[in-house]
Design an enzyme around this catalytic site. Structure first.
Site, PDB file in Angstrom:
ATOM      1  N   CYS A  96      20.854 -16.272   7.646  1.00  0.00           N
ATOM      2  CA  CYS A  96      22.027 -16.787   8.336  1.00  0.00           C
ATOM      3  C   CYS A  96      21.697 -16.920   9.814  1.00  0.00           C
ATOM      4  CB  CYS A  96      23.225 -15.854   8.140  1.00  0.00           C
ATOM      5  SG  CYS A  96      24.628 -16.220   9.211  1.00  0.00           S
ATOM      6  N   ARG A 133      46.683  10.561 -15.557  1.00  0.00           N
ATOM      7  CA  ARG A 133      46.515  11.526 -16.638  1.00  0.00           C
ATOM      8  C   ARG A 133      46.143  12.913 -16.122  1.00  0.00           C
ATOM      9  NH1 ARG A 133      42.227  13.408 -19.619  1.00  0.00           N
ATOM     10  NH2 ARG A 133      42.828  14.272 -21.639  1.00  0.00           N
ATOM     11  N   CYS A 174      30.247 -16.286   7.634  1.00  0.00           N
ATOM     12  CA  CYS A 174      30.610 -16.924   8.909  1.00  0.00           C
ATOM     13  C   CYS A 174      30.477 -18.440   8.886  1.00  0.00           C
ATOM     14  CB  CYS A 174      29.765 -16.354  10.041  1.00  0.00           C
ATOM     15  SG  CYS A 174      28.016 -16.808   9.949  1.00  0.00           S
ATOM     16  N   LYS A 200      33.636   4.678 -31.115  1.00  0.00           N
ATOM     17  CA  LYS A 200      33.032   4.095 -29.915  1.00  0.00           C
ATOM     18  C   LYS A 200      32.009   3.019 -30.260  1.00  0.00           C
ATOM     19  CE  LYS A 200      33.416   5.366 -26.193  1.00  0.00           C
ATOM     20  NZ  LYS A 200      32.831   6.508 -25.486  1.00  0.00           N
ATOM     21  N   GLU A 206      47.453   1.696 -19.792  1.00  0.00           N
ATOM     22  CA  GLU A 206      46.088   1.708 -19.266  1.00  0.00           C
ATOM     23  C   GLU A 206      45.992   0.688 -18.142  1.00  0.00           C
ATOM     24  OE1 GLU A 206      42.058   3.429 -20.066  1.00  0.00           O
ATOM     25  OE2 GLU A 206      44.103   3.893 -20.664  1.00  0.00           O
ATOM     26  N   LYS A 241      44.891   5.102 -35.143  1.00  0.00           N
ATOM     27  CA  LYS A 241      46.029   6.017 -35.027  1.00  0.00           C
ATOM     28  C   LYS A 241      46.844   6.018 -36.318  1.00  0.00           C
ATOM     29  CE  LYS A 241      46.764   5.051 -30.068  1.00  0.00           C
ATOM     30  NZ  LYS A 241      47.748   4.537 -29.089  1.00  0.00           N
ATOM     31  N   LYS A 293      40.064   0.311 -27.436  1.00  0.00           N
ATOM     32  CA  LYS A 293      39.993   1.474 -26.544  1.00  0.00           C
ATOM     33  C   LYS A 293      39.709   0.935 -25.137  1.00  0.00           C
ATOM     34  CE  LYS A 293      37.861   6.006 -25.875  1.00  0.00           C
ATOM     35  NZ  LYS A 293      37.548   5.806 -24.446  1.00  0.00           N
ATOM     36  N   ARG A 333      53.639 -21.992  -5.367  1.00  0.00           N
ATOM     37  CA  ARG A 333      54.213 -22.253  -4.038  1.00  0.00           C
ATOM     38  C   ARG A 333      55.722 -21.991  -4.044  1.00  0.00           C
ATOM     39  NH1 ARG A 333      52.837 -27.912  -1.341  1.00  0.00           N
ATOM     40  NH2 ARG A 333      50.767 -26.988  -1.608  1.00  0.00           N
TER      41      ARG A 333
END
Length: 741
Positions: free
Chosen positions: A490, A208, A477, A383, A244, A359, A187, A62
């Site tokens: 509904c 990219r 609603c 992966k 990313e 890496k 990844k 707030r």
């Protein structure tokens, strides 16, 4: 506390215990205003960093909102807008199209595989190309490499590294050393973006694209609060980093729940949600969606850096958010163990990943290894296998359809089902939920009915007590949800936004008045633009308003208005079907039109004597009650009256037609080449036959076209009803002397 005096001791007064009252803007001169704007911007940037990067807020939400509002007021009153002001987080003016921009350095892809043998082959190639000895380990013997260092950070629960402290692994770490070091990272399953900073200010953000150039999405990127608009500390004069952009799991589920309850199509997975958001032409839409970002690579810098770990250590000091799931390792064996460990913990993470990236740490080594035309030779992605069928229910939303039916929808951790990524599945109805004992937190098996509609088949493991309960009111609603056997509806009728929008879509559909140029996407756009709220508003659309919408031109606007003009005197059967009355489709609408001839007669019977409706073919007690409920609803009655101010349904013409097919009853299923289903039904009815929507013992022929429904064919077999294809239908017509083109 007021802002009458600003601190003179160097402490920004808006950082800790900021003022709760502000002097009236009219009492400030420009010098005072500029000083306050400067301090507010500085403080809000720091609050954003503390909240979105470090997850350690200094003030309550707030209070933050009050500071932000004050800054907006000052900037507006004194005309002090600035591109990097925090107020740009709410989004600027929409753009017509994205500009294509070249990257400062190529953003190449990463060679990847889910096979461990390929990971070891990557390590062997790296060592060979660097002139180092071969790797000691391998998939067969496991090797002996140990994790050399990790991010030394207390887990604050949001997956963010606030203090990067990579432990020294010891020894000579240069390229010439046999101790080649890798950095292992998640990844991320999001959208890669290049962020360019000059003199510490964000000047450009580019997707990219093809790796050499991408879309300039700077306006959108500025709305993401985890993206620093100004850097902190001792930053380079020029810096380009790769980040990313992603949507956190819990935010994705909440956003999908909101979309479902608004009657919108939910996103398939967080990556699709992110990609669809970052390329929105309207930045204000991006600002409303819960995107975040991790930064993970330096693309170019005016300051020399020797190692990837060095960059990651400095990122938080500059204001960049870095994941805590980082490890520097001394062997490829340790990298493989890192991947296996992270795969086991992936469900605990607050963001989606689909593998790990390994890496080379040393930048000099990276220069030696170089790149191919498509990917960097110093990195490899190991992966994860795709999730298959079994997943976890994260939430349950209630989707309200055109007829008011409330369908519970499970929001899932995305899972692969038959080669398709599924993030939601139908729970059908409250009775089935109770029978299967399904609730949020349960691990479930998901299947696809007919390879199309995903549904929860069973609970594999309970993660909750009991089963999910349907709320008492509509999420759209807040009208009462009424149970009808296993179903729930509904009671808001066309006063419910979800039913109202879907009713407009249905009104224009093939089963309605078949209005070309008014599909689901167009209806959503018109509703979002505030041009229509009910079906009746379609007939009050203004040409200039349409032309002003994205994707609309004069021709498309004129075509739609012409379609609407032609639809002012629809056939009674088409109009009754287009109203979207529950259980009343084209076939039942034709029978009602044939029986009552005028719209007023149908409406009067529905309201005053619904039992009279049951004398009509296709109308039983349930359908009659649905028709009665529709016309008795005050909200529906108001919309129908508005619609009748623009539309005059034509009285039904009682066709005496020929009787070549007298006494025969047909049911049509699937797609026919020569006719729509409605046209085929009208054809047989014009020659004395009946056309119904369900197969029974009274059915003479089931005509099955392409993609015919299996249930009708099963019913035909059970009732010994002949099933004929379109060619057989033509032969039958010819045998009875009916010529068709």
């Amino acid at each position: 506390m007021t802002d009458d005096t600003l601190a003179t001791d160097g402490e920004n007064p808006y950082l800790r215990e900021p003022p709760s009252d502000f002097r009236p803007v009219a009492e400030l001169d420009e010098t005072e205003a500029d000083r306050q704007i400067e301090l507010l911007r500085e403080a809000i940037r720091e609050h954003d960093r503390r909240y979105y990067v470090e997850s350690e807020p200094l003030i309550a939400d707030r209070t933050y909102d009050a500071l932000f509002s004050r800054l907006e007021i000052l900037e507006d009153h004194f005309d002090r807008s600035a591109p990097d002001s925090p107020t740009n987080r709410v989004g600027g003016e929409p753009v017509d199209a994205f500009e294509t921009v070249e990257h400062v350095a190529p953003m190449l892809s990463i060679d990847q595989s889910g096979e461990v043998e390929d990971v070891y082959e990557f390590d062997s190639r790296v060592r060979r190309d660097l002139g180092l000895e071969s790797a000691a380990g391998g998939p067969a013997d496991g090797g002996a490499g140990d994790v050399g260092g990790t991010v030394d950070n207390v887990d604050d629960g949001d997956g963010t590294a606030t203090l990067s402290d990579f432990a020294d692994t010891g020894g000579d770490d240069r390229v010439a050393s046999a101790d080649l070091q890798y950095v292992c990272e998640p990844k991320f399953d999001g959208v890669s973006v290049e962020f360019v900073y000059e003199d510490g200010r964000l000047v450009r953000a580019v997707t990219r694209g093809d790796g050499q150039a991408g879309d300039d999405v700077t306006k959108n990127a500025r709305t993401i609060r985890a993206v620093p608009q100004r850097l902190r500390g001792d930053y380079p004069d020029f810096l380009a980093v790769r980040g990313e952009v992603y949507m956190p799991k819990d935010a994705f589920q909440a956003h999908n729940r909101e979309r479902i309850e608004q009657g919108k199509e939910p996103f398939a997975n967080p990556r699709n949600a992110t990609a669809g958001t970052i390329r929105q032409l309207d930045p204000s839409i991006v600002a409303e969606r819960p995107l975040s970002v991790f930064f993970f690579e330096v693309l170019d810098s005016s300051d020399g850096l020797e190692r990837h770990t060095e960059a990651l250590e400095r990122f938080p000091d500059w204001g960049f958010r870095v994941t805590e799931e980082l490890e520097r390792v001394e062997s490829i064996d340790a990298a493989v163990r890192y991947r296996d460990d992270l795969m086991e913990r992936r469900d605990e993470l607050s963001f989606e990943i689909d593998g790990v990236v390994i890496k080379v740490d040393d930048y000099a080594a990276r220069e030696v290894l170089g790149t191919t035309a498509r990917h960097d030779r110093w990195a490899f992605a190991y992966k994860f296998p795709a999730r298959a069928e079994v997943t976890t229910i994260q939430d349950v939303a209630v989707q309200v359809g055109r007829t008011g039916r409330a369908t519970p929808v499970a929001l899932l951790d995305p899972v692969d089902v038959g080669g398709v990524t599924v993030s939601r599945a139908s729970l059908h109805n409250p009775s089935e939920i109770a029978e299967k004992n399904v609730d949020v937190g349960d691990t479930v098996r998901v299947q696809r009915a007919g390879d199309v509609i995903p549904y929860v088949a069973e609970v594999v493991e309970k993660g909750s007590d009991g089963h999910w309960e349907l709320p008492d009111t509509c999420p759209v609603c807040e009208s009462h949800l009424e149970r009808d056997g296993p179903m729930a509806f509904c009671t808001g009728g066309l006063a419910c936004d979800a039913q109202r929008r879907r009713s407009i879509e249905y009104y224009a559909s093939d089963d309605g008045l078949d209005l070309d140029g008014l599909g689901e996407k167009s209806v959503r756009q018109l509703v979002a633009a505030g041009l229509i709220e009910t079906v009746a508003d379609l007939y009050e659309l203004d040409r200039d308003d349409l032309v002003g919408l994205e994707g609309w031109g004069e021709t498309s606007a004129d075509n739609l208005l012409a379609e609407l003009e032609d639809a002012r005197e629809p056939p009674l059967a088409d109009f009754l079907s287009a109203l979207g009355i529950q259980l009343v489709g084209p076939t039942t609408a034709r029978e009602l039109a044939r029986e009552f001839e005028t719209f007023e007669a149908v409406r009067e019977a529905a309201v005053e004597s619904p039992e009279a409706l049951e004398s009509v073919d296709e109308v039983g007690e349930t359908v009659a009650r649905a028709i009665h409920d529709f016309f008795s609803s005050e909200a529906n009655a108001a919309v129908v009256e508005q619609l009748l101010e623009h539309v005059s349904p034509q009285d039904a013409e009682i066709e005496t037609g020929s009787d070549e097919l007298d006494g025969l009853t047909f049911v049509f299923t699937g797609a026919l080449d020569a006719w729509t289903r409605g046209d085929a039904q009208e054809l047989v009815e014009a020659h004395g036959a009946n056309a119904t929507s369900s197969v029974s013992g009274n059915t003479d022929y089931l005509v099955a076209g392409e993609n015919a429904g299996a249930s009708k064919q099963t019913d035909a077999e059970a009732n010994d009803v002949p099933v004929i294809d379109e060619a057989g239908f033509r032969e039958l017509l010819a045998e009875n002397g009916i010529e068709v083109a």
